[in-house]
Design an enzyme around this catalytic site. Structure first.
Site, short mmCIF file in Angstrom:
data_model
loop_
_atom_site.label_atom_id
_atom_site.label_comp_id
_atom_site.label_asym_id
_atom_site.label_seq_id
_atom_site.Cartn_x
_atom_site.Cartn_y
_atom_site.Cartn_z
N ASP A 131 -9.93 -4.43 -3.48
CA ASP A 131 -9.66 -3.84 -2.17
C ASP A 131 -10.95 -3.79 -1.34
OD1 ASP A 131 -8.35 -2.70 -0.05
OD2 ASP A 131 -7.99 -0.76 -0.99
N HIS A 144 0.89 -1.17 0.00
CA HIS A 144 0.00 0.00 0.00
C HIS A 144 0.93 1.21 0.00
CE1 HIS A 144 -3.73 2.19 1.43
NE2 HIS A 144 -2.78 3.12 1.50
#
Ligand code: DOR
Length: 442
Positions: free
Chosen positions: A298, A174
């Site tokens: 996600d 991330h």
């Protein structure tokens, strides 16, 4: 058990063909079966398209520890309905998945509860290098270079250098720069309009962190997958891939922008944040020309009650697994891409990126993870029809053309026209990391 799927228009590697597909037990026996091949069940699929099941390589299913938001039963049902036959789940559960023991516990839990196939990443911390070095039964290492939901964060350069230098599993991250985000948070501390989220987690924060991670991967020659690219600018950073880098984009970064905050508010509060319409277009273009290889969701559910808190107390994340394929099939119907491209982005490419054995294609001998889709079907996404435990979708009210109607996991039909076979259980995904990832495959 032998299942014959007759007269489907199958999306095979390299061609789209009207054919009969024979499943024997958990494998695709042949993609070119005789019309009257012996079978226990015959599925008449004329007018329908048969695709390999979707492999979603970035989901947050919240179990253990955050099961008021989501759990494996609800989430895997949502997958089955959405045509997702394998998910790879992130380590920011409670406790975090940062040791082999925690990984094993999650694998056992999923074997008992999940209707679809599963895998779990191991999370990096500043001090679990030994766990990362020796981890097994995992697609790879997840690093939060920039904090998001939960407390996983590795921001120190030295710790990052060691992870890239001393581990061998593929790494994914991330990427939002922590210092930039914190400085922006101080600047906007008195602002409670959620739209400021995109100014706090801005273009610079994404570009700085992605560039830092790409630099690490190149210097250490370590396989690296960039999660949820949110800006057009980032794409230029990894276009020159050297066989090491792959990247992915999520539906919300393709289809939502800052212009949607007035309508949707914190429902589209995500990390990385949604950006501009221009970014939407640049990301779409990067998919079309192959600079981005994967679409993943996600999927990160929070309850509506949590979402309704004033910013910045409202948490970041939205659910998407049950609608991602339909959102892309709708784009096919609008002429923006082909069905083969969708299969590449959502099934074939993620299987190659994570070295999944015998998954992601409709091919003789491959595992029978399949989804039958009706490209004519028009239906609206409705909150009340969602399987995810959080019970809402940011696409509520949107009408799409093209929907999954039947899903098979390892040869067993788990979803058919709104109904589930709750007795089906998915299996642990198997990785062959010696295969070398996406770029080593044809
Ligand atoms: O918005 C997000 N929510 N982004 C992430 O990376 C994590 C996720 C979550 O777990 O809620």
């Amino acid at each position: 058990m032998r299942t014959l799927i007759k007269n489907a228009t199958a999306v095979l590697p390299g061609e789209v063909l009207r054919t009969n597909v024979l499943i024997v037990d958990d494998r695709i026996a042949t993609v070119d079966a005789a019309e009257h091949a012996e079978a226990d069940e015959v599925v008449s699929a004329a007018g329908m398209h048969l695709l390999p099941g979707v492999i979603d390589d970035q989901v947050h299913f919240r179990e253990p520890g955050l099961t008021h938001k989501e759990d494996l039963q609800h989430a895997s049902r949502a997958c089955a309905k959405g045509g997702v036959t394998t998910f790879l789940e992130m380590p920011n559960t409670v406790p975090n998945t940062v040791t082999q023991q925690r990984l094993n516990e999650k694998l056992e839990l999923a074997a008992r509860k999940s209707l679809v196939n599963f895998g779990f990443y191991i999370g990096a911390t500043p001090n679990n290098l030994d766990d990362l070095r020796t981890a097994q039964r995992t697609p790879g290492i997840k690093i939060f270079i920039g904090s998001s939901t939960g407390d996983l964060l590795v921001d120190e350069q030295e710790a990052l250098e060691r992870i890239f230098a001393e581990t061998t599993l593929p790494i994914t991250a991330h990427c939002e720069d922590e210092a930039t985000v914190r400085a922006n948070q101080r600047r906007w501390a008195d602002e409670h309009n959620v739209a400021v989220h995109s100014q706090i987690r801005d273009h610079r924060a994404a570009a700085i962190a992605t560039s830092r991670a790409v630099d690490l991967a190149r210097r250490h020659r370590h396989r690296f997958h960039v999660l949820h690219v949110s800006t057009g600018a980032e794409v230029d950073l990894f276009a020159d891939h050297h066989g090491l880098l792959t990247a992915e984009v999520c539906p919300h970064h393709l289809f939502f922008s800052i212009d949607d905050y007035p309508r949707l508010g914190s429902l589209i509060q995500m990390n990385p944040s949604v950006k501009t319409r221009e970014d939407n277009q640049q990301l779409w273009q990067a998919l079309l020309d192959g600079r981005i290889q994967v679409i993943a969701t996600d999927h990160a559910p929070h309850t509506l009650e949590e979402k309704r808190q004033p910013y910045p107390r409202s948490p970041s994340g939205l659910p998407a697994v049950e609608n991602s394929l339909a959102l892309l099939l709708d784009q096919v119907n609008r002429g923006r891409c082909t069905l083969q491209q969708v299969v590449h982005w959502m099934s074939d490419a993620p299987a190659r990126v994570w070295d999944l054995v015998d998954k992601g294609r409709i091919q003789d001998g491959y595992q029978a993870d399949l989804v039958l889709v009706d490209m004519q079907r028009v239906a609206e996404i409705r909150n009340e029809a969602q399987q995810t435990k959080c019970g809402w979708s940011p696409w509520h009210g949107q009408s799409l053309q093209g929907w999954p109607v039947r899903t098979w996991v390892m040869g067993r039909e788990v979803f058919r026209d709104g109904r589930f076979d709750e007795s089906v259980r998915g299996r642990e995904a198997i990785y062959d990391h010696a295969r070398g990832g996406y770029w080593s495959h044809a």
